[in-house]
Design an enzyme around this catalytic site. Structure first.
Site, PDB file in Angstrom:
ATOM      1  N   ASN A   7       0.870  -1.173   0.000  1.00  0.00           N
ATOM      2  CA  ASN A   7       0.000   0.000   0.000  1.00  0.00           C
ATOM      3  C   ASN A   7       0.910   1.227   0.000  1.00  0.00           C
ATOM      4  O   ASN A   7       1.379   1.669   1.040  1.00  0.00           O
ATOM      5  CB  ASN A   7      -0.871  -0.068   1.271  1.00  0.00           C
ATOM      6  CG  ASN A   7      -1.883   1.056   1.344  1.00  0.00           C
ATOM      7  OD1 ASN A   7      -1.806   2.036   0.606  1.00  0.00           O
ATOM      8  ND2 ASN A   7      -2.838   0.921   2.264  1.00  0.00           N
ATOM      9  N   ARG A  92      -2.534  -1.883  -3.481  1.00  0.00           N
ATOM     10  CA  ARG A  92      -3.621  -0.920  -3.380  1.00  0.00           C
ATOM     11  C   ARG A  92      -3.315   0.229  -4.345  1.00  0.00           C
ATOM     12  O   ARG A  92      -2.238   0.823  -4.306  1.00  0.00           O
ATOM     13  CB  ARG A  92      -3.707  -0.386  -1.950  1.00  0.00           C
ATOM     14  CG  ARG A  92      -4.802   0.627  -1.788  1.00  0.00           C
ATOM     15  CD  ARG A  92      -4.322   1.807  -1.038  1.00  0.00           C
ATOM     16  NE  ARG A  92      -5.358   2.801  -0.901  1.00  0.00           N
ATOM     17  CZ  ARG A  92      -5.149   3.964  -0.311  1.00  0.00           C
ATOM     18  NH1 ARG A  92      -3.981   4.245   0.204  1.00  0.00           N
ATOM     19  NH2 ARG A  92      -6.105   4.852  -0.254  1.00  0.00           N
ATOM     20  N   HIS A 181     -11.999   5.137  -1.079  1.00  0.00           N
ATOM     21  CA  HIS A 181     -12.290   4.192   0.007  1.00  0.00           C
ATOM     22  C   HIS A 181     -13.242   3.093  -0.451  1.00  0.00           C
ATOM     23  O   HIS A 181     -14.005   2.541   0.347  1.00  0.00           O
ATOM     24  CB  HIS A 181     -12.950   4.901   1.216  1.00  0.00           C
ATOM     25  CG  HIS A 181     -12.144   6.008   1.794  1.00  0.00           C
ATOM     26  ND1 HIS A 181     -12.665   7.259   2.040  1.00  0.00           N
ATOM     27  CD2 HIS A 181     -10.854   6.073   2.177  1.00  0.00           C
ATOM     28  CE1 HIS A 181     -11.737   8.037   2.546  1.00  0.00           C
ATOM     29  NE2 HIS A 181     -10.610   7.345   2.628  1.00  0.00           N
ATOM     30  N   ARG A 242      -7.779  18.011   5.445  1.00  0.00           N
ATOM     31  CA  ARG A 242      -8.382  18.452   4.176  1.00  0.00           C
ATOM     32  C   ARG A 242      -9.651  19.247   4.422  1.00  0.00           C
ATOM     33  O   ARG A 242     -10.443  18.894   5.301  1.00  0.00           O
ATOM     34  CB  ARG A 242      -8.717  17.249   3.291  1.00  0.00           C
ATOM     35  CG  ARG A 242      -7.508  16.647   2.623  1.00  0.00           C
ATOM     36  CD  ARG A 242      -7.855  15.356   1.928  1.00  0.00           C
ATOM     37  NE  ARG A 242      -7.206  14.230   2.562  1.00  0.00           N
ATOM     38  CZ  ARG A 242      -7.456  12.962   2.296  1.00  0.00           C
ATOM     39  NH1 ARG A 242      -8.384  12.633   1.424  1.00  0.00           N
ATOM     40  NH2 ARG A 242      -6.813  12.011   2.920  1.00  0.00           N
ATOM     41  N   GLY A 332     -10.934   4.618  11.660  1.00  0.00           N
ATOM     42  CA  GLY A 332     -10.441   5.088  12.970  1.00  0.00           C
ATOM     43  C   GLY A 332     -11.471   5.779  13.844  1.00  0.00           C
ATOM     44  O   GLY A 332     -11.712   5.357  14.977  1.00  0.00           O
ATOM     45  N   GLU A 388      -7.794  -2.759   6.099  1.00  0.00           N
ATOM     46  CA  GLU A 388      -7.605  -2.611   4.660  1.00  0.00           C
ATOM     47  C   GLU A 388      -6.640  -3.654   4.087  1.00  0.00           C
ATOM     48  O   GLU A 388      -6.910  -4.262   3.051  1.00  0.00           O
ATOM     49  CB  GLU A 388      -7.090  -1.202   4.349  1.00  0.00           C
ATOM     50  CG  GLU A 388      -7.154  -0.889   2.878  1.00  0.00           C
ATOM     51  CD  GLU A 388      -6.827   0.557   2.546  1.00  0.00           C
ATOM     52  OE1 GLU A 388      -6.056   1.180   3.285  1.00  0.00           O
ATOM     53  OE2 GLU A 388      -7.339   1.038   1.531  1.00  0.00           O
TER      54      GLU A 388
HETATM   55  P1  ADP Z   1      -6.081   6.502   8.088  1.00  0.00           P
HETATM   56  O1  ADP Z   1      -5.949   5.018   7.854  1.00  0.00           O
HETATM   57  O2  ADP Z   1      -6.907   7.226   7.085  1.00  0.00           O
HETATM   58  O3  ADP Z   1      -4.817   7.209   8.456  1.00  0.00           O
HETATM   59  P2  ADP Z   1      -7.614   5.768  10.444  1.00  0.00           P
HETATM   60  O4  ADP Z   1      -8.753   5.030   9.874  1.00  0.00           O
HETATM   61  O5  ADP Z   1      -6.568   5.012  11.185  1.00  0.00           O
HETATM   62  O6  ADP Z   1      -6.960   6.720   9.372  1.00  0.00           O
HETATM   63  O7  ADP Z   1      -8.208   6.896  11.424  1.00  0.00           O
HETATM   64  C1  ADP Z   1      -7.391   7.826  12.043  1.00  0.00           C
HETATM   65  C2  ADP Z   1      -8.260   8.755  12.868  1.00  0.00           C
HETATM   66  O8  ADP Z   1      -9.018   7.992  13.829  1.00  0.00           O
HETATM   67  C3  ADP Z   1      -7.459   9.778  13.661  1.00  0.00           C
HETATM   68  O9  ADP Z   1      -8.075  11.049  13.576  1.00  0.00           O
HETATM   69  C4  ADP Z   1      -7.583   9.246  15.090  1.00  0.00           C
HETATM   70  O10 ADP Z   1      -7.504  10.279  16.018  1.00  0.00           O
HETATM   71  C5  ADP Z   1      -8.962   8.651  15.065  1.00  0.00           C
HETATM   72  N1  ADP Z   1      -9.185   7.769  16.198  1.00  0.00           N
HETATM   73  C6  ADP Z   1      -8.637   6.563  16.453  1.00  0.00           C
HETATM   74  N2  ADP Z   1      -9.066   6.085  17.657  1.00  0.00           N
HETATM   75  C7  ADP Z   1      -9.903   7.016  18.172  1.00  0.00           C
HETATM   76  C8  ADP Z   1     -10.681   7.135  19.373  1.00  0.00           C
HETATM   77  N3  ADP Z   1     -10.680   6.183  20.296  1.00  0.00           N
HETATM   78  N4  ADP Z   1     -11.420   8.249  19.548  1.00  0.00           N
HETATM   79  C9  ADP Z   1     -11.427   9.227  18.622  1.00  0.00           C
HETATM   80  N5  ADP Z   1     -10.734   9.177  17.470  1.00  0.00           N
HETATM   81  C10 ADP Z   1      -9.981   8.097  17.246  1.00  0.00           C
END
Ligand code: ADP
Length: 406
Positions: A7, A92, A181, A242, A332, A388
């Site tokens: 990825n 990916r 996504h 963004r 997340g 993913e």
């Molecule tokens: P990516 O893969 O797009 O980098 P993720 O799906 O891992 O992103 O999501 C990252 C986001 O999820 C971040 O903003 C992080 O702060 C948020 N996040 C993860 N755990 C928590 C939680 N327990 N409470 C609030 N936000 C969270």
């Protein structure tokens, strides 16, 4: 099947070695800020608990993949004797343009088309293509698969994917909504149908992928009919850094007033806006929630705005569906933040999306798919955990196994 998942992003490389039978992760690697002085590749081996770091100074993304392959060859998991035991590679790819409506085995023709999509995702596709090229040279007999972020959304009707711009921009430049996504939206919809014991074909589902990037999709009968992301992943929701959708005239206004370049404007919209831009704290939702809790007003406003854009987007997608049976939260923020789910759905009960506050809070349930709406909520609210790399590995396995049999 042992699958190497690659990825590659503009300055990141995420990779996993996955044994698809049993869904076992054999190796996990992450390199961020590739190109920066302090860039490093962190490799973990779940089997023995080993963790190693490799410096990446001055390397390009595909060169980092080479470093990773050396690391794998040095520390092979017990189920492998050499790199030749990698049975397939799952890549990916951010944009598959209008060429790909599903994942594909990368033969010469497919690779040619993938390369033609580079102009549509100039930061992401070229490093991913360079990784495919490298693996073709190093392991020429190992089949490679491309899993596209855009493919799932190719079912959108023209009224959803075209922009009201002069027709020549679509004809000549293929400017249209592609979405992103896609694998996550597809997976989230399918998992919600499984959770509810229903057939996806007869359901209308709004899927909400809320991570550092975020998008919503309207999935009707299992196919995407609209999504919030557009020509690029900048459109739609407010995100970590963004802006999401803003009045396009703001862009030309700021550029004229400050006399800034296209690249600078691009950076402001992609890297300095969203949650970070409003809160001034950062882009990580956990930090912003903590700051708001302590009374930081900008952080509180960022969370309010974030919640509000998601509520509006759910409403907009609800309006274009013929029926809505479920809303799914994933990635997340969607998976982990009970607080954000509480805020979002507290405004949507009148639409028939009624959160069960207790189920929403159950900490022990994190990591498992679950329904968090009250039993008689007309529209069910589900939480689905996404992985993913695992999805890419399984999709790669399915295509390669299918090819072998067929
Ligand atoms: P990516 O893969 O797009 O980098 P993720 O799906 O891992 O992103 O999501 C990252 C986001 O999820 C971040 O903003 C992080 O702060 C948020 N996040 C993860 N755990 C928590 C939680 N327990 N409470 C609030 N936000 C969270």
């Amino acid at each position: 099947m042992i699958v190497l998942v690659v990825n590659a992003g503009s300055s990141t490389l995420k990779s996993q070695l996955i044994q698809t039978d049993g869904k076992i992760c054999l190796m996990k690697a992450l390199a961020e800020r590739i190109g920066a002085e302090d860039a490093a590749l962190e490799v973990t081996w779940p089997e023995g608990g080993d963790r190693r770091s490799y410096p990446l100074v001055g390397l390009r993304v595909e060169e980092c993949l080479n470093v990773l392959l050396d690391a794998i060859a040095d520390e092979l998991p017990s189920s492998m004797h050499s790199l030749a035991d990698i049975e397939a590679i799952g890549n990916r790819i951010v944009s598959g343009g209008e060429y790909f409506t599903a994942s594909t085995i990368i033969d010469d023709d497919a690779f040619d088309k993938i390369k033609r999509c580079e102009t549509l995702a100039p930061l992401h596709n070229p490093p991913a293509d360079a990784c495919i090229e490298l693996m073709r040279t190093l392991l020429p007999d190992t089949p490679q698969v491309a899993v596209f972020d855009t493919a799932f959304h190719q079912t959108m009707p023209a009224k959803a994917y075209r922009y009201p711009l002069p027709k020549r921009y679509y004809d000549d430049y293929r400017i249209r909504r592609y979405g992103a996504h896609g694998t996550s939206h597809r997976y989230a919809a399918q998992q919600a149908a499984n959770l509810l014991g229903r057939s996806l074909e007869n359901m209308g589902i709004i899927t909400c992928h809320l991570g550092s990037g975020g998008s919503l999709a309207a999935v009707s009968g299992g196919v995407s009919i609209d999504t919030t992301m557009g020509f690029t992943p900048l459109e739609g929701l407010m995100m970590g850094t963004r802006s999401g959708s803003i009045d396009p005239a703001i862009v030309t206004y700021i550029m004229r007033r400050d006399g800034i370049s296209f690249d600078e404007m691009d950076r402001i919209l992609n890297k300095e806006s969203g949650i970070l831009g409003i809160s001034g704290i950062g882009s990580d939702m956990r930090d912003v929630l903590a700051a708001a809790e302590k009374g930081n007003k900008d952080a509180a406003l960022a969370i309010e705005m974030y919640t509000y854009t998601i509520q509006k987007a759910i409403g907009a997608l609800y309006a274009v569906m013929t029926r809505t049976d479920a809303v799914v939260m994933t990635a997340g923020i969607g998976e982990n933040s009970a607080e954000l789910r509480r805020r979002i759905f507290s405004g949507l009960a009148h639409m028939g999306m009624i959160l069960d506050n207790e189920k929403n809070q159950v900490i022990g349930a994190i990591g498992t798919n679950r329904v968090v709406s009250i039993d008689d909520s007309p529209i069910k609210i589900c939480v689905v955990t996404t992985d993913e790399e695992m999805r890419i590995a399984r999709e790669t396995d399915a295509l390669v196994s299918g090819e072998r049999q067929g």
